[in-house]
Design a protein around this motif. Structure first.
Motif, PDB file in Angstrom:
ATOM      1  N   LEU A  64      -7.906   6.009   1.047  1.00  0.00           N
ATOM      2  CA  LEU A  64      -8.827   5.220   0.216  1.00  0.00           C
ATOM      3  C   LEU A  64      -8.561   3.732   0.291  1.00  0.00           C
ATOM      4  O   LEU A  64      -9.489   2.915   0.247  1.00  0.00           O
ATOM      5  N   ILE A  65      -7.277   3.339   0.372  1.00  0.00           N
ATOM      6  CA  ILE A  65      -6.952   1.913   0.289  1.00  0.00           C
ATOM      7  C   ILE A  65      -6.792   1.241   1.654  1.00  0.00           C
ATOM      8  O   ILE A  65      -6.748   0.022   1.748  1.00  0.00           O
TER       9      ILE A  65
ATOM     10  N   ALA B 262      -6.396  11.512   9.754  1.00  0.00           N
ATOM     11  CA  ALA B 262      -7.317  11.317   8.628  1.00  0.00           C
ATOM     12  C   ALA B 262      -8.335  12.442   8.492  1.00  0.00           C
ATOM     13  O   ALA B 262      -8.999  12.560   7.459  1.00  0.00           O
ATOM     14  N   ASP B 263      -8.467  13.267   9.531  1.00  0.00           N
ATOM     15  CA  ASP B 263      -9.436  14.370   9.493  1.00  0.00           C
ATOM     16  C   ASP B 263      -8.849  15.668   8.952  1.00  0.00           C
ATOM     17  O   ASP B 263      -9.566  16.657   8.796  1.00  0.00           O
ATOM     18  N   ILE B 264      -7.552  15.682   8.684  1.00  0.00           N
ATOM     19  CA  ILE B 264      -6.933  16.898   8.139  1.00  0.00           C
ATOM     20  C   ILE B 264      -7.381  17.044   6.687  1.00  0.00           C
ATOM     21  O   ILE B 264      -7.231  16.117   5.886  1.00  0.00           O
TER      22      ILE B 264
ATOM     23  N   LYS C 194       0.836  -1.208   0.000  1.00  0.00           N
ATOM     24  CA  LYS C 194       0.000   0.000   0.000  1.00  0.00           C
ATOM     25  C   LYS C 194       0.869   1.256   0.000  1.00  0.00           C
ATOM     26  O   LYS C 194       0.578   2.230  -0.703  1.00  0.00           O
ATOM     27  N   ASP C 195       1.942   1.244   0.813  1.00  0.00           N
ATOM     28  CA  ASP C 195       2.863   2.390   0.856  1.00  0.00           C
ATOM     29  C   ASP C 195       3.485   2.637  -0.514  1.00  0.00           C
ATOM     30  O   ASP C 195       3.603   3.780  -0.967  1.00  0.00           O
TER      31      ASP C 195
ATOM     32  N   MET D  77      -1.607  13.617  -2.476  1.00  0.00           N
ATOM     33  CA  MET D  77      -2.014  12.405  -3.189  1.00  0.00           C
ATOM     34  C   MET D  77      -1.614  11.146  -2.418  1.00  0.00           C
ATOM     35  O   MET D  77      -2.352  10.155  -2.408  1.00  0.00           O
ATOM     36  N   PHE D  78      -0.453  11.175  -1.757  1.00  0.00           N
ATOM     37  CA  PHE D  78      -0.052  10.022  -0.953  1.00  0.00           C
ATOM     38  C   PHE D  78      -1.038   9.799   0.190  1.00  0.00           C
ATOM     39  O   PHE D  78      -1.540   8.688   0.394  1.00  0.00           O
ATOM     40  N   GLU D  79      -1.315  10.866   0.941  1.00  0.00           N
ATOM     41  CA  GLU D  79      -2.209  10.745   2.113  1.00  0.00           C
ATOM     42  C   GLU D  79      -3.616  10.345   1.685  1.00  0.00           C
ATOM     43  O   GLU D  79      -4.236   9.467   2.320  1.00  0.00           O
TER      44      GLU D  79
END
Length: 298
Positions: free
Chosen positions: A296-297, A207-209, A18-19, A289-291
């Motif tokens: 999503l995954i 995840a809330d940022i 995933k990383d 895009m990374f975060e």
């Protein structure tokens, strides 16, 4: 007596995958946003004295002589290569963070530990980044109707046949390793410090940022990266654009002495303006895009 090696848990392998995937997406975003700025930077860094009066002059000559497509010369190499490089950067950085996190039993990593994570990621990435950047730069500086190379594969083949692996393909490896280790240490430490400040002050989860703040933090991290290591990048670019048949430089120290003798400290900051202009959008897009991909995954 035989020793059985314990296989890593499937969850660990899945997380690394995933990383790598999220890092690749971040790398593609970085190239698409930053390539025009990078082309201007490389031409300023590598051109003979007096060729250009500044970044604006590079852009004018590019548009006049090669059209808008000139800004994306050599894009295929970084699109594949930078995607791979950024995936390595982020996956190694995330792996190191989990390594420290395991030792701290969930405690908060220090700024120095975040720097160490980035530095290890940078060093690992340097061995991949050096040849990719060398080929990209050779393609970027080509101008006019007569081309020495007909694409990345042709470029790789000709450099290898003429100069071999270390002196040819991996030319500029030492300054690349220095730049990546120090630069990515600063880069990731800055980003994580900003993330920690945001989550701590507002008592929210990572995840809330919102996405726009991830872009902002990534852009600021890009500024600290390039401010910290730009002179090393100039040395690397000089080595990687030197003549393949009759090189002017024997190594990094030879470049440093030459640049200092001709231009002093200013010589180590040629092309800095397009680089710093590129830092915010390119690195903002990379981190965002990374975060967002990881959200999503996961």
């Amino acid at each position: 007596m035989t020793v059985e090696l314990e296989e890593p848990p499937l969850e660990s392998n899945a997380q690394v995958a995933k990383d790598l995937f999220a890092g690749t997406i971040g790398g593609i975003a970085q190239v698409l946003v930053g390539q025009p700025f990078d082309t201007v930077k490389v031409r300023l860094q590598s051109a003979a004295e007096g060729t250009y009066s500044g970044a604006g002059d590079v852009m004018k000559q590019l548009v006049r002589n090669e059209g808008l497509r000139g800004f994306y010369k050599g894009t295929l190499t970084p699109l594949v290569g930078v995607g791979a490089c950024v995936s390595v950067q982020f996956s190694v950085n995330e792996f190191m963070k989990r390594h420290y996190d395991g030792k701290l039993n969930g405690g908060q990593l220090s700024l120095l530990q975040f720097f160490n994570c980035g530095a290890v990621a940078g060093f690992a990435n340097g061995f991949l980044g050096a040849p990719i950047e060398h080929i990209r730069i050779r393609l970027q500086i080509q101008s006019g109707s007569v081309k020495q190379f007909n694409g990345p594969i042709d470029c790789f083949s000709k450099i290898y046949k003429q100069n071999g692996l270390y002196s040819g393909i991996f030319k500029g490896l030492t300054p690349t390793l220095v730049r990546e280790s120090i630069g990515l240490g600063i880069y990731f430490a800055t980003y994580e410090a900003l993330i920690a400040r945001e989550t701590g002050n507002k008592k929210i989860a990572r995840a809330d940022i919102p996405g726009w703040k991830l872009c902002l933090f990534g852009g600021l991290s890009g500024y600290t990266l390039w401010i910290g290591i730009y002179p090393v990048d100039v040395v690397k670019s000089k080595l990687q654009t030197d003549s393949l048949t009759k090189p002017s430089y024997k190594g990094s120290m030879s470049v440093i002495k030459d640049v200092w003798a001709k231009n002093g400290i200013k010589g180590f900051y040629r092309g800095f303006i397009p680089t710093i202009l590129r830092a915010a959008p390119a690195n903002g897009a990379t981190f965002a895009m990374f975060e967002l991909t990881m959200r999503l995954i996961n």
